[in-house]
Design a protein around this motif. Structure first.
Motif, PDB file in Angstrom:
ATOM      1  N   CYS A  79      10.349   6.752  -6.308  1.00  0.00           N
ATOM      2  CA  CYS A  79      10.386   7.864  -7.246  1.00  0.00           C
ATOM      3  C   CYS A  79       9.798   9.264  -6.788  1.00  0.00           C
ATOM      4  N   ILE A  80       9.146   8.887  -5.532  1.00  0.00           N
ATOM      5  CA  ILE A  80       8.666  10.089  -5.014  1.00  0.00           C
ATOM      6  C   ILE A  80       8.037   9.897  -3.615  1.00  0.00           C
ATOM      7  N   SER A  81       8.210  10.917  -2.765  1.00  0.00           N
ATOM      8  CA  SER A  81       7.525  10.441  -1.321  1.00  0.00           C
ATOM      9  C   SER A  81       6.539  11.496  -1.091  1.00  0.00           C
ATOM     10  N   PHE A  82       5.467  11.036  -0.557  1.00  0.00           N
ATOM     11  CA  PHE A  82       4.532  12.220  -0.318  1.00  0.00           C
ATOM     12  C   PHE A  82       4.396  12.355   1.281  1.00  0.00           C
ATOM     13  N   SER A  83       4.060  13.477   1.887  1.00  0.00           N
ATOM     14  CA  SER A  83       3.731  13.867   2.958  1.00  0.00           C
ATOM     15  C   SER A  83       2.603  14.296   3.371  1.00  0.00           C
ATOM     16  N   PRO A  84       1.661  13.676   4.389  1.00  0.00           N
ATOM     17  CA  PRO A  84       0.361  14.342   4.643  1.00  0.00           C
ATOM     18  C   PRO A  84       0.297  15.386   5.521  1.00  0.00           C
ATOM     19  N   SER A  85      -0.822  16.282   5.402  1.00  0.00           N
ATOM     20  CA  SER A  85      -0.986  17.263   6.224  1.00  0.00           C
ATOM     21  C   SER A  85      -0.843  16.885   7.684  1.00  0.00           C
ATOM     22  N   PRO A  86      -0.087  17.469   8.593  1.00  0.00           N
ATOM     23  CA  PRO A  86       0.091  17.128   9.904  1.00  0.00           C
ATOM     24  C   PRO A  86      -1.251  17.333  10.809  1.00  0.00           C
ATOM     25  N   CYS A  87      -1.323  16.602  12.092  1.00  0.00           N
ATOM     26  CA  CYS A  87      -2.461  16.603  12.843  1.00  0.00           C
ATOM     27  C   CYS A  87      -2.056  16.851  14.156  1.00  0.00           C
ATOM     28  N   ARG A  88      -3.110  17.177  14.989  1.00  0.00           N
ATOM     29  CA  ARG A  88      -2.554  17.273  16.553  1.00  0.00           C
ATOM     30  C   ARG A  88      -1.748  16.189  17.222  1.00  0.00           C
ATOM     31  N   SER A  89      -2.255  14.739  16.826  1.00  0.00           N
ATOM     32  CA  SER A  89      -1.467  13.784  17.392  1.00  0.00           C
ATOM     33  C   SER A  89      -0.249  13.308  16.686  1.00  0.00           C
TER      34      SER A  89
ATOM     35  N   CYS B  21       1.855  12.883  12.619  1.00  0.00           N
ATOM     36  CA  CYS B  21       1.645  12.630  11.397  1.00  0.00           C
ATOM     37  C   CYS B  21       0.303  12.333  11.109  1.00  0.00           C
ATOM     38  N   GLY B  22      -0.074  13.018   9.900  1.00  0.00           N
ATOM     39  CA  GLY B  22      -1.418  12.730   9.244  1.00  0.00           C
ATOM     40  C   GLY B  22      -1.608  11.399   8.709  1.00  0.00           C
ATOM     41  N   VAL B  23      -2.565  11.243   7.987  1.00  0.00           N
ATOM     42  CA  VAL B  23      -2.942  10.162   7.281  1.00  0.00           C
ATOM     43  C   VAL B  23      -3.394  10.448   5.681  1.00  0.00           C
ATOM     44  N   LEU B  24      -2.761   9.647   5.005  1.00  0.00           N
ATOM     45  CA  LEU B  24      -2.759   9.635   3.380  1.00  0.00           C
ATOM     46  C   LEU B  24      -3.421   8.426   3.040  1.00  0.00           C
ATOM     47  N   ASP B  25      -4.131   8.708   1.810  1.00  0.00           N
ATOM     48  CA  ASP B  25      -4.723   7.511   1.203  1.00  0.00           C
ATOM     49  C   ASP B  25      -4.488   7.663  -0.372  1.00  0.00           C
ATOM     50  N   PHE B  26      -4.016   6.727  -1.152  1.00  0.00           N
ATOM     51  CA  PHE B  26      -3.969   6.656  -2.531  1.00  0.00           C
ATOM     52  C   PHE B  26      -5.148   6.012  -3.176  1.00  0.00           C
ATOM     53  N   LEU B  27      -5.586   6.971  -4.233  1.00  0.00           N
ATOM     54  CA  LEU B  27      -6.767   6.572  -4.716  1.00  0.00           C
ATOM     55  C   LEU B  27      -6.829   5.493  -5.984  1.00  0.00           C
ATOM     56  N   GLY B  28      -5.428   5.624  -6.670  1.00  0.00           N
ATOM     57  CA  GLY B  28      -5.278   4.715  -7.839  1.00  0.00           C
ATOM     58  C   GLY B  28      -4.775   5.695  -9.159  1.00  0.00           C
TER      59      GLY B  28
ATOM     60  N   LEU C  81      -1.364   9.560 -10.952  1.00  0.00           N
ATOM     61  CA  LEU C  81      -1.523   8.800  -9.212  1.00  0.00           C
ATOM     62  C   LEU C  81      -2.322   9.886  -8.631  1.00  0.00           C
ATOM     63  N   ALA C  82      -3.497   9.534  -8.026  1.00  0.00           N
ATOM     64  CA  ALA C  82      -4.333  10.528  -7.252  1.00  0.00           C
ATOM     65  C   ALA C  82      -4.188  10.100  -5.795  1.00  0.00           C
ATOM     66  N   ALA C  83      -3.863  11.130  -4.780  1.00  0.00           N
ATOM     67  CA  ALA C  83      -3.784  10.714  -3.590  1.00  0.00           C
ATOM     68  C   ALA C  83      -4.422  12.034  -2.706  1.00  0.00           C
ATOM     69  N   VAL C  84      -4.949  11.609  -1.463  1.00  0.00           N
ATOM     70  CA  VAL C  84      -5.590  12.643  -0.755  1.00  0.00           C
ATOM     71  C   VAL C  84      -5.398  12.275   0.730  1.00  0.00           C
ATOM     72  N   ASP C  85      -5.187  13.397   1.507  1.00  0.00           N
ATOM     73  CA  ASP C  85      -5.012  13.171   2.870  1.00  0.00           C
ATOM     74  C   ASP C  85      -6.327  13.336   3.708  1.00  0.00           C
ATOM     75  N   TYR C  86      -6.263  13.237   5.294  1.00  0.00           N
ATOM     76  CA  TYR C  86      -7.294  13.136   5.936  1.00  0.00           C
ATOM     77  C   TYR C  86      -8.161  14.731   6.011  1.00  0.00           C
TER      78      TYR C  86
END
Length: 357
Positions: A56-66, A68-75, A86-91
């Motif tokens: 229904c949707i696709s999230f893309s986290p903030s990029p990092c030097r290495s 793709c970034g990392v994202l976590d879903f909070l619930g 639905l809350a989500a936050v990246d690194y």
């Protein structure tokens, strides 16, 4: 705290598509997990495999030097007892709120400290509380709440983060990083966390911490309160089986479990080649669908080393099994009976993590 109203007829499953560096969210219709009321006696059947529905949707986290970034879903959380956000936050701390019902994404202010590694999250009293699962010594901003309002310069109410007093023991001399083993809601305004150092409660009204005891809860992960029976539902810390206790928060002593149920899918593994490979349960969650209906979710993992001309390459396979459950008073009237309904299996490819929401 669980409510008795019909809340939502779906389960959200977010996955980490490691190959594309995206996080698609799949909304699975939960109505197929239950027999019709006029269908007669409920019988347990093997899980039926289904393809994952289109995201229904696709999230893309903030990029990092290495890369793709990392994202976590909070619930899931919401306003006026409607948990559809639905809350989500990246690194980097970029925070997003997605309305599952209206398919709208809002960028919210970043939390004061990034939240990662599947933090504890509880929707309580009009605020969404988020606490680091790994409690690091002296980390001041490990506990925050996402609340709605006050309005911005244009007079529009908005979501914003506010810092909350962290558990007091993280400032003790010689304290070492401790993981929260279980957590739940007690009463109308208190959050309880269980750690190897003891069990503590946080009163959201007075913003104060109190130690309940030097013991741990007999659960692991999130524990949900079921007000109709005055029981807390979760998974046993000993063997990961679904269980409940009516003693949580009632005394200053360690609560005991009233009932531990057998796995509702004992025949699952026997239907696959080499069933002994599929015994590693990565994650177990219980999703309340409203009224007396629940969805039990198990995430399984199998890692097999494949010998190639380039050497040994580990091959990982993961899949989830969703099982509809109905809880009702036992025939003796002295407890709760768990009635399993249908099960559905969804397989992943190349997925490094999965969130059930």
């Amino acid at each position: 705290m669980l409510k008795m109203e019909k809340l939502r007829p779906y389960v959200c499953v977010a996955v980490n598509n490691f190959t594309r560096g995206t996080y698609p969210v799949h909304r699975i219709d939960a109505s197929g997990l239950f027999y019709q009321k006029d269908q007669g006696k409920v019988t347990t059947t093997p899980p039926v495999e289904h393809p994952l529905p289109r995201p229904c949707i696709s999230f893309s986290p903030s990029p990092c030097r290495s890369g793709c970034g990392v994202l976590d879903f909070l619930g899931l959380f919401g306003l006026c007892q409607k948990r559809n956000l639905l809350a989500a936050v990246d690194y980097q701390g970029v925070s997003r709120v997605y309305d599952v019902d209206d398919c709208i994404v809002n960028i919210t202010p970043a939390p004061q400290e990034p939240k990662c590694c599947e933090p504890v999250s509880i929707d309580l009293g009009g605020a969404f509380y988020v606490l680091d699962r790994q409690l690091i010594p002296g980390r001041q901003k490990c506990f925050e709440a996402l609340t709605f309002g006050p309005p911005n310069l244009f007079g529009t109410p908005r979501w914003h983060w506010r810092s909350i007093q962290p558990p007091p023991f993280i400032f003790d001399p010689g304290y070492e990083t401790t993981r929260i083993g279980a957590y739940t809601v007690v009463g109308d305004s208190s959050i309880m966390i269980s750690t190897p150092l003891g069990t503590y409660t946080f009163d959201t009204m007075s913003s104060s911490w109190d130690k309940a005891g030097d013991w741990e809860l007999p659960f692991h992960g999130r524990v949900e309160f079921f007000p109709k029976y005055g029981a807390w539902l979760g998974f046993s810390a000993q063997d990961n089986r679904l269980c409940y206790s009516s003693k949580v928060g009632a005394t200053r002593h360690q609560p005991v479990l009233d009932m531990v149920w057998d796995d509702p899918n004992p025949q699952l593994l026997s239907d696959y080649p080499n069933p002994q490979r599929y015994t590693h349960i990565v994650k177990s969650q219980l999703v309340h669908l409203g009224s007396l209906e629940f969805c039990l979710v198990r995430l399984y993992e199998d890692v097999e080393n494949e010998l190639t001309e380039h050497g040994t390459i580990p091959q990982m396979e993961r899949f989830i099994v969703l099982t509809g459950l109905v809880l009702k008073p036992s025939e003796s009237g002295s407890g709760i009976e768990m009635i399993p309904h249908k099960s559905q299996l969804y397989r992943f490819e190349g997925v490094s993590n999965c969130w059930i929401l």
